[in-house]
Motif scaffolding. Structure first.
Motif, PDB file in Angstrom:
ATOM      1  N   THR A   1      35.428  45.084  49.034  1.00 48.93           N
ATOM      2  CA  THR A   1      35.637  44.723  47.799  1.00 48.93           C
ATOM      3  C   THR A   1      35.979  43.828  46.708  1.00 48.93           C
ATOM      4  OG1 THR A   1      35.796  48.072  48.277  1.00 48.93           O
ATOM      5  CG2 THR A   1      36.042  46.601  46.163  1.00 48.93           C
ATOM      6  N   VAL A   2      35.130  43.202  46.521  1.00 45.41           N
ATOM      7  CA  VAL A   2      35.179  42.085  45.576  1.00 45.41           C
ATOM      8  C   VAL A   2      36.344  42.708  44.027  1.00 45.41           C
ATOM      9  CG1 VAL A   2      35.044  39.762  44.217  1.00 45.41           C
ATOM     10  CG2 VAL A   2      34.198  40.862  46.143  1.00 45.41           C
ATOM     11  N   ILE A   3      37.562  42.102  43.459  1.00 42.58           N
ATOM     12  CA  ILE A   3      38.118  42.240  42.211  1.00 42.58           C
ATOM     13  C   ILE A   3      38.424  41.133  41.468  1.00 42.58           C
ATOM     14  CG2 ILE A   3      39.682  43.492  41.011  1.00 42.58           C
ATOM     15  CD1 ILE A   3      38.673  45.261  42.728  1.00 42.58           C
ATOM     16  N   GLU A   4      37.212  40.807  40.490  1.00 44.64           N
ATOM     17  CA  GLU A   4      37.662  39.866  40.007  1.00 44.64           C
ATOM     18  C   GLU A   4      38.570  39.768  38.773  1.00 44.64           C
ATOM     19  OE1 GLU A   4      33.250  38.978  38.593  1.00 44.64           O
ATOM     20  OE2 GLU A   4      33.152  37.981  40.567  1.00 44.64           O
ATOM     21  N   VAL A   5      38.782  38.691  38.603  1.00 46.39           N
ATOM     22  CA  VAL A   5      40.483  38.618  37.265  1.00 46.39           C
ATOM     23  C   VAL A   5      40.216  37.527  36.069  1.00 46.39           C
ATOM     24  CG1 VAL A   5      43.144  38.693  36.902  1.00 46.39           C
ATOM     25  CG2 VAL A   5      41.980  40.318  38.682  1.00 46.39           C
ATOM     26  N   ARG A   6      39.840  38.066  35.366  1.00 47.10           N
ATOM     27  CA  ARG A   6      39.644  36.417  34.204  1.00 47.10           C
ATOM     28  C   ARG A   6      41.021  36.602  32.811  1.00 47.10           C
ATOM     29  NH1 ARG A   6      35.126  38.108  35.140  1.00 47.10           N
ATOM     30  NH2 ARG A   6      33.241  36.457  36.174  1.00 47.10           N
ATOM     31  N   ALA A   7      42.014  35.788  34.048  1.00 44.80           N
ATOM     32  CA  ALA A   7      43.248  35.819  32.330  1.00 44.80           C
ATOM     33  C   ALA A   7      43.456  34.448  31.706  1.00 44.80           C
ATOM     34  CB  ALA A   7      44.151  36.621  32.691  1.00 44.80           C
ATOM     35  N   GLN A   8      44.094  34.671  31.002  1.00 42.21           N
ATOM     36  CA  GLN A   8      44.756  33.189  30.265  1.00 42.21           C
ATOM     37  C   GLN A   8      46.354  33.252  31.754  1.00 42.21           C
ATOM     38  OE1 GLN A   8      44.690  31.721  27.776  1.00 42.21           O
ATOM     39  NE2 GLN A   8      46.387  30.793  27.219  1.00 42.21           N
ATOM     40  N   ASP A   9      45.974  31.620  32.382  1.00 40.16           N
ATOM     41  CA  ASP A   9      46.745  31.027  33.313  1.00 40.16           C
ATOM     42  C   ASP A   9      48.536  31.130  32.377  1.00 40.16           C
ATOM     43  OD1 ASP A   9      47.503  30.466  34.902  1.00 40.16           O
ATOM     44  OD2 ASP A   9      47.499  27.425  34.539  1.00 40.16           O
ATOM     45  N   ALA A  10      49.676  31.207  33.408  1.00 41.58           N
ATOM     46  CA  ALA A  10      50.566  31.495  32.532  1.00 41.58           C
ATOM     47  C   ALA A  10      51.488  31.434  34.094  1.00 41.58           C
ATOM     48  CB  ALA A  10      50.527  33.088  31.550  1.00 41.58           C
ATOM     49  N   PRO A  11      52.127  31.061  33.981  1.00 43.74           N
ATOM     50  CA  PRO A  11      53.832  31.371  34.890  1.00 43.74           C
ATOM     51  C   PRO A  11      54.154  32.269  35.240  1.00 43.74           C
ATOM     52  CG  PRO A  11      54.627  29.855  33.675  1.00 43.74           C
ATOM     53  CD  PRO A  11      52.771  30.150  32.245  1.00 43.74           C
TER      54      PRO A  11
ATOM     55  N   THR B   1      34.288  54.653  42.762  1.00 43.36           N
ATOM     56  CA  THR B   1      35.528  55.499  42.143  1.00 43.36           C
ATOM     57  C   THR B   1      37.267  54.433  42.727  1.00 43.36           C
ATOM     58  OG1 THR B   1      36.212  57.212  44.101  1.00 43.36           O
ATOM     59  CG2 THR B   1      34.487  57.446  41.939  1.00 43.36           C
ATOM     60  N   GLU B   2      37.197  54.583  44.129  1.00 44.07           N
ATOM     61  CA  GLU B   2      39.071  53.654  44.400  1.00 44.07           C
ATOM     62  C   GLU B   2      39.305  52.724  43.639  1.00 44.07           C
ATOM     63  OE1 GLU B   2      41.910  53.130  48.271  1.00 44.07           O
ATOM     64  OE2 GLU B   2      40.036  54.711  48.328  1.00 44.07           O
ATOM     65  N   ALA B   3      37.385  51.696  44.272  1.00 51.31           N
ATOM     66  CA  ALA B   3      37.802  50.348  43.212  1.00 51.31           C
ATOM     67  C   ALA B   3      37.609  50.061  42.015  1.00 51.31           C
ATOM     68  CB  ALA B   3      36.951  49.582  43.626  1.00 51.31           C
ATOM     69  N   THR B   4      36.929  51.271  41.152  1.00 52.07           N
ATOM     70  CA  THR B   4      36.997  51.076  39.472  1.00 52.07           C
ATOM     71  C   THR B   4      38.905  51.358  39.458  1.00 52.07           C
ATOM     72  OG1 THR B   4      34.795  51.665  39.701  1.00 52.07           O
ATOM     73  CG2 THR B   4      36.507  51.902  37.822  1.00 52.07           C
ATOM     74  N   GLY B   5      39.507  51.925  40.308  1.00 53.01           N
ATOM     75  CA  GLY B   5      41.124  52.850  39.860  1.00 53.01           C
ATOM     76  C   GLY B   5      42.110  51.671  40.231  1.00 53.01           C
ATOM     77  N   VAL B   6      41.142  50.312  41.177  1.00 59.11           N
ATOM     78  CA  VAL B   6      42.467  49.494  41.416  1.00 59.11           C
ATOM     79  C   VAL B   6      42.557  48.586  40.286  1.00 59.11           C
ATOM     80  CG1 VAL B   6      42.804  47.604  43.026  1.00 59.11           C
ATOM     81  CG2 VAL B   6      42.413  49.865  43.730  1.00 59.11           C
TER      82      VAL B   6
ATOM     83  N   ALA C   1      50.751  43.771  42.412  1.00 55.63           N
ATOM     84  CA  ALA C   1      49.977  44.794  41.219  1.00 55.63           C
ATOM     85  C   ALA C   1      49.255  45.820  42.678  1.00 55.63           C
ATOM     86  CB  ALA C   1      49.315  44.183  40.251  1.00 55.63           C
ATOM     87  N   LEU C   2      48.005  44.063  43.661  1.00 50.14           N
ATOM     88  CA  LEU C   2      47.791  44.547  44.928  1.00 50.14           C
ATOM     89  C   LEU C   2      48.183  45.100  45.493  1.00 50.14           C
ATOM     90  CD1 LEU C   2      44.909  41.397  44.134  1.00 50.14           C
ATOM     91  CD2 LEU C   2      44.516  44.362  43.497  1.00 50.14           C
ATOM     92  N   GLU C   3      49.066  44.390  45.766  1.00 51.33           N
ATOM     93  CA  GLU C   3      50.293  45.421  47.071  1.00 51.33           C
ATOM     94  C   GLU C   3      50.805  46.959  47.413  1.00 51.33           C
ATOM     95  OE1 GLU C   3      51.121  44.178  49.652  1.00 51.33           O
ATOM     96  OE2 GLU C   3      50.206  42.124  49.710  1.00 51.33           O
ATOM     97  N   ASP C   4      50.939  46.971  45.383  1.00 50.49           N
ATOM     98  CA  ASP C   4      51.819  48.127  45.496  1.00 50.49           C
ATOM     99  C   ASP C   4      49.664  49.316  44.779  1.00 50.49           C
ATOM    100  OD1 ASP C   4      54.112  47.306  44.541  1.00 50.49           O
ATOM    101  OD2 ASP C   4      53.407  47.527  41.951  1.00 50.49           O
ATOM    102  N   ALA C   5      49.454  48.902  45.077  1.00 49.12           N
ATOM    103  CA  ALA C   5      47.428  49.525  44.778  1.00 49.12           C
ATOM    104  C   ALA C   5      48.304  49.973  46.365  1.00 49.12           C
ATOM    105  CB  ALA C   5      46.653  48.583  44.022  1.00 49.12           C
ATOM    106  N   GLY C   6      48.155  49.806  47.509  1.00 46.53           N
ATOM    107  CA  GLY C   6      47.817  49.996  48.598  1.00 46.53           C
ATOM    108  C   GLY C   6      47.325  49.239  49.657  1.00 46.53           C
ATOM    109  N   VAL C   7      46.520  48.068  48.810  1.00 47.98           N
ATOM    110  CA  VAL C   7      44.801  47.676  49.365  1.00 47.98           C
ATOM    111  C   VAL C   7      45.314  46.715  50.203  1.00 47.98           C
ATOM    112  CG1 VAL C   7      43.997  48.553  47.787  1.00 47.98           C
ATOM    113  CG2 VAL C   7      44.639  45.951  47.336  1.00 47.98           C
ATOM    114  N   ARG C   8      44.854  46.458  51.506  1.00 48.09           N
ATOM    115  CA  ARG C   8      44.750  44.899  51.988  1.00 48.09           C
ATOM    116  C   ARG C   8      44.311  44.413  52.104  1.00 48.09           C
ATOM    117  NH1 ARG C   8      42.571  44.765  58.278  1.00 48.09           N
ATOM    118  NH2 ARG C   8      42.867  42.783  59.231  1.00 48.09           N
ATOM    119  N   MET C   9      43.869  42.521  51.660  1.00 50.36           N
ATOM    120  CA  MET C   9      44.249  41.243  51.802  1.00 50.36           C
ATOM    121  C   MET C   9      43.375  40.649  52.536  1.00 50.36           C
ATOM    122  SD  MET C   9      43.706  39.698  48.313  1.00 50.36           S
ATOM    123  CE  MET C   9      45.606  40.059  47.476  1.00 50.36           C
TER     124      MET C   9
END
Length: 814
Positions: A743-753, A799-804, A762-770
């Motif tokens: 499953t591909v999760i895409e993130v677009r955000a302002q770059d910041a330290p 549904t699980e992917a959407t929740g993550v 957050a992905l670790e907390d969601a219990g998914v494997r990278m």
């Protein structure tokens, strides 16, 4: 005609003699511009002096004074005569009779007259109550009578103005802002008010008043010439219309242009806009300096007592060679513009990101000493341009500061043809150049919608660049965009995309509103022009940004729905040929060596090395371009690798430009699993840390003995947040059908330290494997894709992917 000759004619012939001399001066055409205004003021002075002398009849302590524009000697053909009859409080009847002897002949000739009769005390009192009166008196000029009375008033008025300046200048600034809100900006209006619009003659006069306060002074270069140009246009407007008007209406522009000997009305407007831009920028700089001085005066006594009489200018680093000082962005003491050609773009990007103005001194120092950028531009220059364009509203003021000193046209020579170019279209509210910057500002709001925000922002900057050339601006613009994109360092594939975007930037809106979308040929033609799904995505965002930047009439929910419908249909056509899953790249010898060492030691192994790319094919003899430092890390597969590495880098103030994480296949017979991280990093400022120190901190982060979250929070608390640019919120989506294996999760955000650390945690907390991660920073935007699975290695249910994705977005917004 000499002053003596005019005076004799005025005395011999009275009002009719003055009227005849005035008519000859305005119609013979022998003089124009400043000489004619000066001659008209001198002619009027002599006539009024004659009227005064004839009516004074031995009165003492009385003088006739020109104020306002007449006091400055700036009489346009239909200007009012602003006059003050000043007296010492003597015989009221004699003063009234003298006033009548002067005012009535003026009225008899049909001249507009703004007049007053006051004692010096009354004049000072009125000035203290009315800013307009005070500003007029600052330009008081003696015409006739008792010179001592005039000089005494001038001295007193100037002293009052300087004493009251700390109170009155903020009041004046507020009035200027209110007027600008009502009248608009002269440099963009198709029918501008030459006097009252922002950047017009009223602002030029106010800059003189600020200078007279001795608190601050406007940038002098070009200011007098800009004021002269606007006065020349007003003179021609008065002669063309026969009226005392300051509004340059469309129907008058051709005649005014001809009166001034200009090619056409567009040339006239461009000159007006250029003059207004100089005055507007000078106003911005001057009011900023007024604010700085007033703040300094308010703080100084307390600061001196705290520091024992010493004053320390606080300087906060923003980027290499760039610091914040006293609310402005200035150059660091060690900055060397002559050795750092990227400095103007780096300083501009830092200023826009911080929401701070660029110091006038800094811009002028860079303009005077910076070397030209090489061709193609280095990667840093390209990234800084993208960051500047993606900074939202602060981009506009920073861009204008660079343009005021000629830095924009030195960076982008093609900009000269669109600079201050009017658009004779009721839909457009900006000049071409401002529309391009406005489009980039609008596009910065859509960077979360596209996979390549850098291409979106540069396309926004260039989409109308062809309007400076004959013919279809989209066709001309495509040619220019190819040249500019290659010059600033994009590769061939990106150049082709940018050229397509510029060539077809009107395709979606025109097709959606003018063609039958049910006709398959319509959708097929758009798909053929666009070519790829990623280009369609960019074109959709560019279309909306362009329309929003044009004006309120160019975009609506109805138009937006039509374009969205077209995009959906075209996307379906483009998706007709499914893409094969890409094959995993084989590890290099060095990557395999690091992986084996990581397995043998059971701990992370890393290597730092300079990374370069080969020179462009067009310049085979060029030197490789430095891209930063490549960081290779091999880690035995375990939970928490991504947040641990990202957190350690953030602690050491390392900016992540690109990053990949994937599992490596080990040679046959080697047991275990290794994650390989191949990242490109750069120091925010200063030098890179040693590899051994990075490894030691990474070991501690992985074993839990280093609390990265606490360290980052402690550092953030030590530095107060700047107001800066307000970035659009982060966006996290699931890319459906992007991969059959994960499953591909895409993130677009302002770059910041620390951004990548927060994502990883957050992905670790969601219990998914990278399974893998593909991270890139484009200007100020992070565009990341994370391939994740469930603990057994299968793609997540819908549904699980959407929740993550939702949980990750909430974590980034928090």
């Amino acid at each position: 005609m000499t002053s003596t000759g005019v005076r004799t004619e005025a005395e011999d012939s009275g009002p009719s003699g003055y009227a005849a001399a005035r008519l000859r001066l305005l119609t013979e055409g022998a003089q124009s511009g400043p000489p004619r205004r000066a001659a008209l003021a001198e002619l009027t002075d002599d006539w009024l002096a004659g009227l005064f002398d004839a009516g004074a009849d031995g009165l003492r302590g009385v003088s006739l004074i020109a104020v306002g524009g007449y006091g400055r000697g700036e009489l346009s053909p239909r200007s009012d005569l602003d006059l003050l009859l000043l007296h010492d409080g003597g015989d009221p009847a004699a003063i009234a009779a003298l006033a009548d002897r002067i005012w009535y002949p003026v009225w008899d000739l049909g001249l507009a007259l703004d007049h007053s009769v006051r004692t010096p005390a009354e004049a000072r009192k009125t000035a203290g109550e009315d800013l307009k009166v005070q500003l007029g008196l600052l330009d008081a000029r003696h015409i006739a009578g008792d010179l001592g009375v005039t000089a005494g008033l001038r001295t007193a008025v100037l002293a009052d103005w300087r004493n009251q300046a700390p109170k009155r200048l903020p009041e004046l600034q507020e009035l200027c802002a209110e007027r600008a809100e009502r009248q608009g900006e002269l440099q963009y209006l198709l029918e501008p008010d030459l006097k009252e619009a922002r950047g017009g003659l009223r602002d030029a006069t106010i800059l003189r008043a600020v200078a007279a306060s001795w608190l601050a002074d406007a940038p002098r270069e070009g200011l007098d010439d800009a004021r002269r140009r606007l006065l020349d246009v007003r003179d021609a407007l008065h002669l063309a219309t026969g009226r005392a008007t300051d509004r340059l209406a469309l129907q008058e522009q051709d005649q005014v242009a001809a009166e001034l000997g200009l090619l056409d009305a567009d040339t006239l407007l461009r000159q007006v806009y250029e003059a207004a831009r100089v005055i507007s920028y000078a106003s911005d700089v001057t009011w900023r300096e007024v604010g700085r001085v007033l703040r300094s005066r308010a703080v100084r006594p307390r600061l001196r007592s705290m520091l024992g009489g010493k004053q320390v200018a606080e300087r906060s680093p923003l980027a290499e060679g760039v610091v914040e000082q006293d609310g402005e962005v200035v150059l660091a003491r060690a900055a060397r513009p002559d050795r750092d050609p990227v400095l103007p773009l780096r300083a501009a990007a830092a200023a826009a990101q911080a929401g701070l103005p660029l110091s006038l001194h800094a811009v002028r120092r860079m303009a005077a000493g910076v070397r030209p950028l090489p061709t193609p531009w280095p990667a840093e220059a390209r990234e800084q341009l993208v960051t500047l364009l993606g900074s939202g509203r602060p981009t506009i003021d920073v861009w204008e500061a660079l343009e005021a000193e000629g830095l924009i046209t030195r960076l982008l020579p093609d900009w000269e043809r669109v600079r201050c170019r009017p658009q004779r279209n009721a839909v457009h509210i900006w000049t071409v150049d401002r529309h391009l910057i406005e489009t980039a500002v609008r596009a910065s709001e859509f960077t979360r919608r596209v996979s390549r925000p850098d291409l979106l922002l540069v396309a926004a900057l260039l989409h109308d660049i062809g309007k400076g050339w004959p013919g279809d601006h989209s066709v001309a613009g495509e040619i220019i965009a190819r040249d500019v994109a290659a010059r600033i360092g994009f590769d061939r594939a990106d150049v082709a995309v940018l050229a397509t975007l510029v060539r077809h930037h009107l395709l979606l809106i025109e097709t959606a509103t003018r063609r039958d979308l049910e006709d398959p040929a319509t959708v097929r033609s758009v798909a053929e022009a666009v070519g790829t799904q990623s280009t369609l995505e960019l074109l959709h965002a560019l279309t909306e940004a362009d329309a929003l930047a044009t004006g309120p009439a160019a975009w609506s929910s109805w138009r937006g729905s039509l374009v969205a419908d077209l995009v959906k249909r075209v996307a379906g056509v483009l998706a007709g040929d499914p893409l094969d899953e890409p094959e995993a790249a084989a590890p290099t010898a060095e990557q395999e060596r690091l992986a084996l060492e990581a397995i043998a030691t059971g701990s992370p192994v890393l290597a730092l090395r300079a990374q370069t790319e080969p020179p462009a094919e067009e310049q085979p003899s060029g030197d490789p371009e430095p891209l930063g430092v490549e960081l290779l890390i091999a880690v035995p597969d375990q939970p928490g690798v991504l947040p641990a590495v990202a957190g350690v880098l953030a602690m050491h103030r390392l900016t992540v430009r690109t990053a990949e994480l994937r599992a490596l296949e080990l040679p046959e017979g080697v047991e275990g699993s290794v994650l390989l991280l191949d990242w490109r990093v750069a120091a925010e400022y200063g030098s890179l840390p040693q590899a051994a120190r990075l490894r030691a901190d990474l070991v501690r982060a992985l074993d839990g003995s280093l609390d990265i979250a606490a360290r980052l929070a402690e550092r953030d608390a030590a530095y107060p947040r700047r107001r800066g640019v307000v970035a659009p919120p982060p966006r996290v989506t699931v890319a459906s059908a992007a991969s059959r294996l994960a499953t591909v999760i895409e993130v677009r955000a302002q770059d910041a330290p620390g951004l990548l650390f927060r994502i990883g945690r957050a992905l670790e907390d969601a219990g998914v494997r990278m399974r893998s991660a593909h991270v890139s920073t484009l200007g100020a935007n992070a565009v990341d894709a994370f391939y994740v699975t469930d603990p057994e290695g299968a793609p997540l249910p819908g549904t699980e992917a959407t929740g993550v994705a939702q949980k990750l977005e909430e974590a980034l917004r928090g």
